[in-house]
Design an enzyme around this catalytic site. Structure first.
Site, mmCIF file in Angstrom:
data_model
loop_
_atom_site.group_PDB
_atom_site.id
_atom_site.type_symbol
_atom_site.label_atom_id
_atom_site.label_comp_id
_atom_site.label_asym_id
_atom_site.label_seq_id
_atom_site.Cartn_x
_atom_site.Cartn_y
_atom_site.Cartn_z
ATOM 1 N N MET A 1 0.847 -1.173 0.000
ATOM 2 C CA MET A 1 0.000 0.000 0.000
ATOM 3 C C MET A 1 0.896 1.241 0.000
ATOM 4 O O MET A 1 1.488 1.575 1.023
ATOM 5 C CB MET A 1 -0.904 -0.030 1.225
ATOM 6 C CG MET A 1 -1.611 1.266 1.464
ATOM 7 S SD MET A 1 -3.041 1.115 2.514
ATOM 8 C CE MET A 1 -2.352 1.461 4.092
ATOM 9 N N PRO A 2 1.029 1.923 -1.128
ATOM 10 C CA PRO A 2 1.854 3.133 -1.192
ATOM 11 C C PRO A 2 1.247 4.277 -0.378
ATOM 12 O O PRO A 2 0.043 4.527 -0.436
ATOM 13 C CB PRO A 2 1.863 3.493 -2.679
ATOM 14 C CG PRO A 2 1.412 2.273 -3.389
ATOM 15 C CD PRO A 2 0.529 1.537 -2.446
ATOM 16 N N ILE A 3 2.109 4.938 0.370
ATOM 17 C CA ILE A 3 1.708 6.122 1.125
ATOM 18 C C ILE A 3 2.623 7.259 0.692
ATOM 19 O O ILE A 3 3.845 7.138 0.767
ATOM 20 C CB ILE A 3 1.820 5.897 2.643
ATOM 21 C CG1 ILE A 3 0.921 4.739 3.072
ATOM 22 C CG2 ILE A 3 1.474 7.183 3.396
ATOM 23 C CD1 ILE A 3 1.122 4.316 4.505
ATOM 24 N N THR A 40 -2.553 5.979 -0.626
ATOM 25 C CA THR A 40 -2.903 6.976 0.379
ATOM 26 C C THR A 40 -2.015 8.195 0.174
ATOM 27 O O THR A 40 -0.797 8.063 0.026
ATOM 28 C CB THR A 40 -2.681 6.420 1.802
ATOM 29 O OG1 THR A 40 -3.545 5.293 1.992
ATOM 30 C CG2 THR A 40 -2.974 7.472 2.862
#
Length: 72
Positions: A1-3, A40
């Protein structure tokens, strides 16, 4: 999940921020081959009096504007 964390000075409109997060999300989806729901984006906004570069507060260096308008 890239933030992705974006740090900017306060003053941008909601429409500017909406476009920014959409554009960032689109690039991450394309380049990392992930679903948009996984991306995100966090926006941290700072008052110019709490941000400095080259030993000078941005409130004094650039005034109250932002972006190209804020540059002396």
């Amino acid at each position: 999940m890239p933030i992705v964390n974006v740090k900017i000075s306060k003053g941008r409109s909601i429409n500017q921020k909406k476009k920014l997060v959409k554009d960032i999300t689109d690039v991450i989806v394309k380049d990392l081959d992930v679903y948009p729901e996984w991306v995100t984006v966090l926006i941290d906004e700072y008052d110019r009096e709490n941000w400095a570069s080259a030993g000078e507060l941005h409130s004094e260096k650039f005034g109250s504007g932002f972006g190209k308008e804020g540059v002396k």
